[in-house]
Write a protein that holds these residues in place. Structure first.
Motif, PDB file in Angstrom:
ATOM      1  N   TYR A 600       0.834  -1.201   0.000  1.00 26.02           N
ATOM      2  CA  TYR A 600       0.000   0.000   0.000  1.00 26.02           C
ATOM      3  C   TYR A 600       0.876   1.261   0.000  1.00 26.02           C
ATOM      4  O   TYR A 600       1.782   1.394   0.823  1.00 26.02           O
ATOM      5  N   VAL A 601       0.597   2.148  -0.922  1.00 24.99           N
ATOM      6  CA  VAL A 601       1.321   3.411  -1.023  1.00 24.99           C
ATOM      7  C   VAL A 601       0.297   4.543  -1.041  1.00 24.99           C
ATOM      8  O   VAL A 601      -0.539   4.608  -1.953  1.00 24.99           O
ATOM      9  N   PRO A 602       0.288   5.411  -0.049  1.00 25.53           N
ATOM     10  CA  PRO A 602      -0.722   6.478  -0.027  1.00 25.53           C
ATOM     11  C   PRO A 602      -0.432   7.557  -1.055  1.00 25.53           C
ATOM     12  O   PRO A 602       0.693   7.692  -1.550  1.00 25.53           O
ATOM     13  N   VAL A 603      -1.460   8.323  -1.376  1.00 25.49           N
ATOM     14  CA  VAL A 603      -1.285   9.466  -2.261  1.00 25.49           C
ATOM     15  C   VAL A 603      -0.526  10.548  -1.494  1.00 25.49           C
ATOM     16  O   VAL A 603      -0.912  10.908  -0.371  1.00 25.49           O
ATOM     17  N   PRO A 604       0.559  11.073  -2.034  1.00 19.02           N
ATOM     18  CA  PRO A 604       1.345  12.055  -1.279  1.00 19.02           C
ATOM     19  C   PRO A 604       0.591  13.365  -1.091  1.00 19.02           C
ATOM     20  O   PRO A 604      -0.319  13.698  -1.857  1.00 19.02           O
ATOM     21  N   GLU A 605       0.978  14.085  -0.063  1.00 20.75           N
ATOM     22  CA  GLU A 605       0.407  15.400   0.173  1.00 20.75           C
ATOM     23  C   GLU A 605       0.931  16.391  -0.871  1.00 20.75           C
ATOM     24  O   GLU A 605       1.950  16.166  -1.523  1.00 20.75           O
ATOM     25  N   TRP A 606       0.209  17.499  -1.015  1.00 23.05           N
ATOM     26  CA  TRP A 606       0.661  18.529  -1.952  1.00 23.05           C
ATOM     27  C   TRP A 606       2.008  19.077  -1.508  1.00 23.05           C
ATOM     28  O   TRP A 606       2.232  19.341  -0.334  1.00 23.05           O
ATOM     29  N   ALA A 607       2.908  19.200  -2.459  1.00 26.54           N
ATOM     30  CA  ALA A 607       4.252  19.696  -2.150  1.00 26.54           C
ATOM     31  C   ALA A 607       4.211  21.182  -1.833  1.00 26.54           C
ATOM     32  O   ALA A 607       3.324  21.922  -2.282  1.00 26.54           O
ATOM     33  N   ASP A 608       5.189  21.606  -1.036  1.00 29.84           N
ATOM     34  CA  ASP A 608       5.294  23.019  -0.703  1.00 29.84           C
ATOM     35  C   ASP A 608       5.682  23.822  -1.933  1.00 29.84           C
ATOM     36  O   ASP A 608       6.400  23.347  -2.817  1.00 29.84           O
ATOM     37  N   VAL A 609       5.196  25.041  -2.000  1.00 33.18           N
ATOM     38  CA  VAL A 609       5.445  25.882  -3.171  1.00 33.18           C
ATOM     39  C   VAL A 609       6.931  26.131  -3.368  1.00 33.18           C
ATOM     40  O   VAL A 609       7.406  26.273  -4.504  1.00 33.18           O
ATOM     41  N   SER A 610       7.696  26.135  -2.290  1.00 34.27           N
ATOM     42  CA  SER A 610       9.123  26.443  -2.397  1.00 34.27           C
ATOM     43  C   SER A 610       9.920  25.353  -3.090  1.00 34.27           C
ATOM     44  O   SER A 610      11.003  25.609  -3.609  1.00 34.27           O
ATOM     45  N   VAL A 611       9.405  24.117  -3.120  1.00 31.75           N
ATOM     46  CA  VAL A 611      10.153  23.013  -3.729  1.00 31.75           C
ATOM     47  C   VAL A 611       9.589  22.606  -5.088  1.00 31.75           C
ATOM     48  O   VAL A 611      10.102  21.687  -5.721  1.00 31.75           O
ATOM     49  N   ILE A 612       8.551  23.288  -5.541  1.00 28.91           N
ATOM     50  CA  ILE A 612       7.958  22.948  -6.839  1.00 28.91           C
ATOM     51  C   ILE A 612       8.864  23.462  -7.959  1.00 28.91           C
ATOM     52  O   ILE A 612       9.313  24.614  -7.917  1.00 28.91           O
ATOM     53  N   PRO A 613       9.169  22.653  -8.966  1.00 26.63           N
ATOM     54  CA  PRO A 613      10.037  23.119 -10.061  1.00 26.63           C
ATOM     55  C   PRO A 613       9.360  24.175 -10.918  1.00 26.63           C
ATOM     56  O   PRO A 613       8.145  24.348 -10.891  1.00 26.63           O
ATOM     57  N   GLU A 614      10.175  24.864 -11.686  1.00 28.01           N
ATOM     58  CA  GLU A 614       9.650  25.883 -12.585  1.00 28.01           C
ATOM     59  C   GLU A 614       8.863  25.249 -13.734  1.00 28.01           C
ATOM     60  O   GLU A 614       9.026  24.082 -14.063  1.00 28.01           O
ATOM     61  N   ASP A 615       8.022  26.084 -14.353  1.00 24.29           N
ATOM     62  CA  ASP A 615       7.179  25.570 -15.436  1.00 24.29           C
ATOM     63  C   ASP A 615       7.970  25.206 -16.686  1.00 24.29           C
ATOM     64  O   ASP A 615       7.530  24.360 -17.474  1.00 24.29           O
ATOM     65  N   ASP A 616       9.144  25.828 -16.878  1.00 22.41           N
ATOM     66  CA  ASP A 616       9.884  25.577 -18.116  1.00 22.41           C
ATOM     67  C   ASP A 616      10.469  24.170 -18.179  1.00 22.41           C
ATOM     68  O   ASP A 616      10.886  23.726 -19.256  1.00 22.41           O
ATOM     69  N   VAL A 617      10.507  23.429 -17.052  1.00 20.87           N
ATOM     70  CA  VAL A 617      11.032  22.058 -17.112  1.00 20.87           C
ATOM     71  C   VAL A 617      10.081  21.147 -17.875  1.00 20.87           C
ATOM     72  O   VAL A 617      10.476  20.062 -18.316  1.00 20.87           O
ATOM     73  N   ARG A 618       8.842  21.580 -18.041  1.00 20.75           N
ATOM     74  CA  ARG A 618       7.859  20.772 -18.762  1.00 20.75           C
ATOM     75  C   ARG A 618       7.656  21.236 -20.197  1.00 20.75           C
ATOM     76  O   ARG A 618       6.751  20.754 -20.880  1.00 20.75           O
ATOM     77  N   GLU A 619       8.473  22.168 -20.635  1.00 17.47           N
ATOM     78  CA  GLU A 619       8.361  22.627 -22.017  1.00 17.47           C
ATOM     79  C   GLU A 619       8.768  21.511 -22.960  1.00 17.47           C
ATOM     80  O   GLU A 619       9.826  20.905 -22.832  1.00 17.47           O
ATOM     81  N   THR A 620       7.928  21.216 -23.928  1.00 23.36           N
ATOM     82  CA  THR A 620       8.204  20.161 -24.896  1.00 23.36           C
ATOM     83  C   THR A 620       7.378  20.410 -26.133  1.00 23.36           C
ATOM     84  O   THR A 620       6.445  21.215 -26.138  1.00 23.36           O
ATOM     85  N   ASP A 621       7.716  19.696 -27.190  1.00 22.67           N
ATOM     86  CA  ASP A 621       6.994  19.828 -28.455  1.00 22.67           C
ATOM     87  C   ASP A 621       5.739  18.980 -28.391  1.00 22.67           C
ATOM     88  O   ASP A 621       5.791  17.758 -28.300  1.00 22.67           O
ATOM     89  N   LEU A 622       4.586  19.655 -28.466  1.00 19.87           N
ATOM     90  CA  LEU A 622       3.314  18.941 -28.408  1.00 19.87           C
ATOM     91  C   LEU A 622       2.791  18.567 -29.782  1.00 19.87           C
ATOM     92  O   LEU A 622       1.679  18.094 -29.910  1.00 19.87           O
ATOM     93  N   ASN A 623       3.574  18.795 -30.833  1.00 15.80           N
ATOM     94  CA  ASN A 623       3.139  18.454 -32.182  1.00 15.80           C
ATOM     95  C   ASN A 623       3.294  16.953 -32.391  1.00 15.80           C
ATOM     96  O   ASN A 623       4.318  16.468 -32.857  1.00 15.80           O
ATOM     97  N   ILE A 624       2.282  16.198 -32.018  1.00 15.27           N
ATOM     98  CA  ILE A 624       2.324  14.737 -32.086  1.00 15.27           C
ATOM     99  C   ILE A 624       1.690  14.314 -33.400  1.00 15.27           C
ATOM    100  O   ILE A 624       0.488  14.420 -33.599  1.00 15.27           O
ATOM    101  N   GLU A 625       2.492  13.861 -34.315  1.00 14.50           N
ATOM    102  CA  GLU A 625       2.017  13.431 -35.620  1.00 14.50           C
ATOM    103  C   GLU A 625       2.512  12.016 -35.884  1.00 14.50           C
ATOM    104  O   GLU A 625       3.598  11.637 -35.488  1.00 14.50           O
TER     105      GLU A 625
END
Length: 781
Positions: A600-625
């Motif tokens: 059993y693995v519980p759902v983790p609590e929401w992370a603190d805002v100070s440790v959340i990574p920046e949005d640019d780490v998820r930048e990627t090409d969404l052109n899926i063809e």
């Protein structure tokens, strides 16, 4: 006329079935093959005989019989050109290879060669079989096969490679770095068949390594609608965990981060699925990720599942019960949906009543309470009736305005003939009357004590009188007299309460003057107290006798503050009716079983805002063809395929240095592989050149002759086409209609496709140009 037509149709079907059975060469019920016959068929030159023997072995194996004695004979068939024979051999090997590692090693090289087959189904079966042979000696070969397969043009092969990562890691975790790189490439795949398998491998191998997950997050959300229903269920587990640890929590103003919004929009597709597990997974994702004003989205999908079959209805109710612990307002307007039906089984009825207990309030009590009373007095199942009593008691504790009505009903239930109803009613009254003690209720309980036939009801009555002794000081002595008469026949829990009442009544009524006069005959309470101590002295319970000795020592000084504070002080009741299922998370087996399950693995609590990574780490090409391409393995005009080199099969992975990557076996035997520990790939290449085993150019006439031979022998493209048709029926697309993979994938040129080779190519396929569409002679139309 219609009946005659129907009967003629049935007779025609029966005749066809008889003809099929007559023409079939395999009949396991009427024809049992002996050991000698099986060995003879396995060694015969007839493919039909080999298939019959293999089918017979697989059937016996599925029935639990041990057929490992045929392992040497089955291993020889791995070189067969018939794909059906190879498929059955692979099934057999996955079951018995671990128990015959030495013999299993003999077929690894042959299975590895099929990784270069022109049929993607054969390549997928090869990587699956090779990873299922759980022999630690070939872990390096399996890893190299995985690294080659993740660059395959067929999504089915890449999916099998992702699943093979799980098996490779479980056998040898030392390949962690190489496997993580493979998972990173597979997560960036643009085919919906590959990404869910990569997510499963991610959860097992590197669940905390979100660095490789960041670039793939938005791509996965975009591809989510194309996943199969089962794949959506598997993928959401990783997506929920990622969002809770790497995205900001929805604020109280209900503002949602753009990436979280993208994920929730993707989850909406789950609510239209015909698979209940997918709907439940989507509700779980919304419950843990969505803002408060969006939680009502999960209400209608969950209520819709209540109309499904019983097992699905029960699991849905367990989810709803968990939600109503913290969010009862979501289902309060739908409380009638949880009324019982005659078709509900015991477990379903109990969970429904538990849900009603959390939704019941004074606003809906006028039409819910009559329903509960009906269950108590009319329901044929005692457990359901007792649960309805518990629901009424739970409501009375929370709604003070309705407490008097519920108390009167519970007191009536004490006279029921159903022991379970009386037990639940007494347990509820214990809390209700103790929290609001009224003399008329206490007197009523004392007056009907002799009518009780359930030990719990007697114990509760005695406990309430002893706890509120000041109000019942004139009733308690007579109640004690009645209780003492049947002391020897009572249950242990009743004996405890009789002893407690006698001791407390003795201390409460004894005065200093009476103690000095020593006139025991004039005080019946003292006589009852001593009588109880004397009969307890001969009781069979050690604990009861010890408690009596303790009380006797304590009452030797009955006028001290210490004694009175221990015996006469009011005690608070602890609510022991808390349901443990609220401690577990949705989407787990523990919440359905109300108990901890290993893993059993519980759902983790929401992370603190100070440790959340920046949005640019998820930048990627969404052109899926997806691009229709023949791919590097879609050859139809030749069976002689040049194998990939060890460098090309790594896919350009910088982590696979020459010191850590496993050696590629290629065409050499296993004896040469284990004897040449110090030899390099270049030395092997020179040895093959000296032996004159370099490839010669194959003319078109030779290719045509080989194709004709395959057709005459009953193997080749016909079998492959049959498997491709099966693949199209299952997945809705042709395995040849595949996309061009990412930049790490290599391709063969037309010149190399027409060249036969039995040695390892030292030239990386990455350096070879992509075949233009107009020059690709094997492109599927």
């Amino acid at each position: 006329m219609t009946s005659l037509s129907f009967l003629s149709t049935l007779s025609g079907i029966a005749e066809n079935a008889k003809q099929i059975a007559k023409n079939s060469n395999i009949n396991f019920e009427d024809h049992e093959l002996s050991h000698t016959e099986l060995v003879h068929l396995l060694e015969s030159n007839s493919e039909t005989g080999k298939l019959e023997a293999l089918h017979h072995l697989i059937v016996q194996m599925m029935h639990g019989e041990d057929v490992s004695v045929y392992f040497p004979d089955v291993v020889k068939l791995v070189v067969s050109e018939n794909p059906e024979i190879r498929r059955l051999v692979h099934i057999y090997l996955t079951h018995y290879a671990e128990f015959n590692p030495d013999l299993a090693l003999l077929c690894v090289n042959t299975i590895q060669k099929t990784l270069y087959d022109k049929n993607p189904l054969v390549r997928a079966a090869a990587i699956r079989a090779m990873s299922s042979i759980r022999v630690p000696a070939i872990n390096g070969i399996v890893l190299l096969g995985i690294q080659q397969s993740i660059n395959d043009s067929s999504p089915l092969v890449r999916q099998r490679a992702a699943l093979a990562i799980l098996k490779c890691y479980s056998l040898d975790p030392s390949y962690y770095d190489q496997l993580v790189e493979c998972i990173r490439l597979l997560l960036l795949d643009s085919h919906p068949l590959v990404v869910p398998a990569a997510l499963a491998a991610f959860e097992e191998v590197c669940p905390e390594n979100f660095i490789i997950f960041h670039p793939a997050f938005r791509r996965i959300c975009t591809l989510f609608s194309k996943f199969t229903d089962w794949d959506k269920t598997v993928a959401l587990k990783s997506m929920i965990r990622y969002a809770r640890l790497n995205l900001p929590k929805p604020e109280l103003t209900n503002t949602v981060h753009k990436d979280l919004k993208l994920l929730l929009e993707s989850v909406d597709y789950c609510f239209y699925s015909l698979l209940p597990s997918t709907v439940l997974a989507g509700c779980c994702a919304y419950y843990y990720l969505a803002p408060t004003n969006k939680l009502d989205t999960i209400v209608k999908p969950l209520l819709q599942l209540l109309t499904d079959k019983s097992t699905i209805r029960l699991n849905t109710l367990l989810y709803i019960r968990h939600i109503t612990f913290s969010r009862p307002e979501l289902f309060k307007n739908h409380i009638k949906s949880f009324f019982l039906f005659g078709s509900d089984d015991v477990k379903t009825s109990v969970v429904k009543l538990e849900v009603i207990s959390h939704l019941l309030d004074p606003e809906n009590a006028n039409y819910v309470l009559p329903e509960l009373f009906y269950y108590v007095f009319k329901h044929p199942i005692s457990k359901v009736a007792s649960t309805a009593v518990r629901t009424i008691g739970h409501f009375a504790k929370n709604a003070r305005s309705m407490a008097s009505l519920c108390l009167n009903s519970l007191l009536r239930m004490l006279e029921s003939d159903n022991d379970l109803i009386v037990t639940e009613a007494a347990s509820s009254l214990r809390i209700l009357i103790h929290n609001d003690p009224q003399e008329m209720y206490l007197q009523y309980l004392a007056s009907i004590y002799e009518k009780f036939h359930v030990p719990v009801a007697k114990a509760v009555t005695l406990w309430l009188i002893s706890e509120h002794l000041q109000q019942m000081i004139y009733v308690a002595p007579d109640l004690l007299r009645i209780a003492v008469r049947t002391f020897a026949d009572e249950e242990l829990e009743v004996k405890y309460q009789i002893l407690d009442l006698a001791v407390k009544l003795y201390v409460a009524t004894l005065t200093f003057e009476q103690n000095e006069s020593n006139d025991e005959k004039s005080n019946p309470v003292v006589l009852l107290y001593k009588y109880v101590l004397s009969i307890v002295h001969f009781d069979m319970s050690y604990d009861l006798r010890d408690r009596a000795r303790y009380y006797k020592s304590l009452t030797s000084a009955p006028f001290t503050d210490f004694t009175r504070r221990i015996l006469l002080s009011n005690k608070q009741l602890l609510n022991s009716t808390k349901n443990i299922s609220q401690d577990y998370c949705l989407g787990t087996t523990s919440v359905c079983l109300d108990d901890y399950v290993q893993g059993y693995v519980p759902v983790p609590e929401w992370a603190d805002v100070s440790v959340i990574p920046e949005d640019d780490v998820r930048e990627t090409d969404l052109n899926i063809e997806t691009t229709t391409s023949a791919g590097p393995f879609s050859f139809q005009n030749t069976d002689i395929i040049k194998p990939l080199s060890s460098d090309a099969s790594t896919g350009g992975n910088p982590n696979l240095t020459s010191t850590v990557k496993p050696r590629f076996v290629g065409q050499q035997s296993l004896e040469e592989f284990y004897q040449s520990d110090d030899s390099s790939d270049s030395e092997e290449y020179e040895e093959y050149e000296e032996d004159g085993s370099t490839a010669e150019e194959v003319t078109e006439e030779e290719i045509e002759e080989e194709e004709n031979d395959d057709v005459n022998n009953g193997s080749g493209d016909d079998d492959n086409d049959d498997q491709v048709d099966d693949y199209e029926n299952e997945h809705g697309e042709s395995p040849r209609e595949e996309e061009i993979h990412n930049s790490t994938e290599g391709y063969y040129t037309k010149e190399n496709a027409n060249t036969g080779s039995s040695f390892l190519s030292t030239e990386s396929v990455m350096n070879k140009p992509i075949i233009p569409a107009e020059q690709n002679l094997w492109r599927s139309e």
